[in-house]
Design a protein around this motif. Structure first.
Motif, short mmCIF file in Angstrom:
data_model
loop_
_atom_site.label_atom_id
_atom_site.label_comp_id
_atom_site.label_asym_id
_atom_site.label_seq_id
_atom_site.Cartn_x
_atom_site.Cartn_y
_atom_site.Cartn_z
N GLY A 48 0.79 -1.23 0.00
CA GLY A 48 0.00 0.00 0.00
C GLY A 48 0.82 1.28 0.00
O GLY A 48 0.38 2.30 0.55
N SER A 51 -1.05 4.20 -2.07
CA SER A 51 -2.27 4.71 -1.42
C SER A 51 -1.93 5.48 -0.15
O SER A 51 -2.57 6.49 0.16
N GLN A 154 -2.31 -1.35 6.22
CA GLN A 154 -3.52 -2.16 6.02
C GLN A 154 -3.95 -2.84 7.32
O GLN A 154 -4.21 -4.05 7.36
N ASP A 156 -6.63 -2.76 8.69
CA ASP A 156 -7.99 -3.33 8.57
C ASP A 156 -7.95 -4.80 8.16
O ASP A 156 -8.97 -5.49 8.25
N SER A 196 -4.56 2.45 8.61
CA SER A 196 -5.41 1.85 7.58
C SER A 196 -5.89 3.00 6.69
O SER A 196 -6.66 3.85 7.14
N ARG A 198 -7.69 2.67 4.02
CA ARG A 198 -9.07 2.40 3.63
C ARG A 198 -10.05 2.95 4.67
O ARG A 198 -11.09 3.51 4.32
N GLN A 200 -9.14 5.28 6.91
CA GLN A 200 -8.63 6.58 7.36
C GLN A 200 -8.28 6.55 8.85
O GLN A 200 -8.58 7.48 9.61
#
Length: 287
Positions: A48, A51, A154, A156, A196, A198, A200
Motif C-alpha cells: 500500500g 495509497s 492495512q 484493517d 489503515s 481504507r 482513514q
C-alpha cells in the motif's frame, strides 16, 4: 505575507551586524526555505505504498524516473504544492526475490545517505519477517537506524477481519501485538505506527510521527506537503520550532568562522536568540 517580507523581518533583527555578514546569513536562511526533502518508502508488493502517499501528501505527483527503469534504480516521484517540491523514492521491497536481495543491499547503501527518512511498510497480515529483520540489521545497521520509521499498513486486514467500516477491538489488540513484535525484532529508534488508509485510521498520528522523526531542516517543507487535515497545531508548532533552531544553527556556524573578529562574534551571539524568535514568528511567511 510574502517570503520577502519574512526575510526582511529577519534582516531587521540582524541590523547590528555588518551588511556582508547578514547577507551571508540570509543566503543560508533562504536556502533553508527552499530545501527539498527526500523520503524513501519501502515495502513488499501490495503493502500500500502508493495509497499511503496519496492519503498523506497533497502534492501533484510526477514521475522523475522512467517507470520501466531497471530495478537497480529506484523509482522517484516529485510532489509539488505551489512552488514547493518533495521527492518520494520508491525503494524495492526485500524478501520477494532472494536473487536480487544482494543487489538491493547495494542499492540501499547507495540511497540511504541521500534520504531524510525511510517509511518501511509491513502489512498487518504479513508474518514472513525473517528477511526484513536480516536486511534491517545487516544493511541498515547502526548508521541509518535513525532514518527508518516502521509502519504497519492495512491494519484493517488484521485478524479477525471486520465488516462494519471500523477496526474492531480485537483487531486493535492484534495490531498492538504486531507493534510489540516489530519493536522486539527490529528495536527501532522511532515508535512503530499503524494505519489503515481504507478506514482513514491512524493517519494523523503517523503524520505527527513523521514530523518528529525528520531532520530539522526537512520538517517545514514536509508540513507544506501534508494534506490539510494533518497540518495540525502540534505539527506546525514542531516545524516552527525546528525552523527557528535551524536558523540559530546558521548563526552558530557563521560565528564559528575562524576569520570572524571577536567583537563581531560577540554581536552575533548577542542577537542570536532574537533572530531565532523572529524566525519562529515569520514561519508562516515561508511555509
Amino acid at each position: 505575507m510574502s517570503k520577502q517580507e519574512g526575510i526582511n523581518t529577519i534582516n531587521k533583527a540582524m541590523a547590528a551586524l555588518p551588511t556582508r555578514l547578514s547577507d551571508t546569513i540570509l543566503k543560508h536562511i533562504h536556502s533553508l526555505t527552499e530545501y527539498e526533502p527526500v523520503i524513501g518508502i519501502m515495502g513488499k508488493t501490495g503493502s500500500g505504498k502508493s495509497s499511503l502517499c496519496n492519503a498523506l501528501f497533497a502534492g501533484e505527483v510526477s514521475p522523475v524516473s522512467d517507470v520501466t527503469a531497471c530495478t537497480r534504480e529506484p523509482l522517484r516521484f516529485r510532489l509539488k504544492v505551489g512552488e514547493r517540491y518533495m521527492t518520494i523514492v520508491d525503494l524495492p521491497g526485500v524478501g520477494e526475490n532472494s536473487a536480487r536481495d544482494t543487489e538491493y543491499a547495494a542499492l540501499y547503501r547507495e540511497q540511504l545517505p541521500r534520504l531524510d527518512l525511510v517509511l518501511w511498510l509491513i502489512k498487518a497480515d504479513d508474518r514472513a519477517l525473517a528477511v526484513d529483520e536480516h536486511f534491517y540489521h545487516q544493511v541498515i545497521g547502526e548508521v541509518y537506524r535513525h532514518k527508518v520509521m516502521f509502519v504497519i499498513s492495512q491494519s484493517d486486514k488484521a485478524e479477525p477481519t471486520s465488516v462494519n467500516g471500523q477496526l474492531s477491538m480485537a483487531q486493535k489488540q492484534n495490531v498492538s501485538r504486531k507493534i510489540c513484535l516489530l519493536h522486539e525484532l527490529f528495536q527501532p529508534v522511532h515508535p512503530v505506527c499503524a494505519v489503515s488508509v481504507r478506514l482513514q485510521w491512524g493517519l494523523q498520528v503517523m503524520a505527527e510521527r513523521i514530523i518528529k522523526c525528520l531532520p530539522r531542516e526537512a520538517t517545514s517543507p514536509v508540513v507544506s506537503q501534508l494534506q490539510h487535515p494533518f497540518r495540525t497545531a502540534a505539527v506546525q508548532e514542531k516545524a516552527r520550532d525546528d525552523f527557528g533552531e535551524t536558523v540559530g544553527a546558521v548563526l552558530d556556524t557563521v560565528s564559528a568562522f575562524p576569520l570572524i573578529p571577536a567583537p563581531v562574534r560577540a554581536v552575533i551571539q548577542a542577537v542570536r536568540n532574537t533572530v531565532v524568535s523572529v524566525a519562529r514568528t515569520v514561519w508562516d511567511f515561508f511555509f
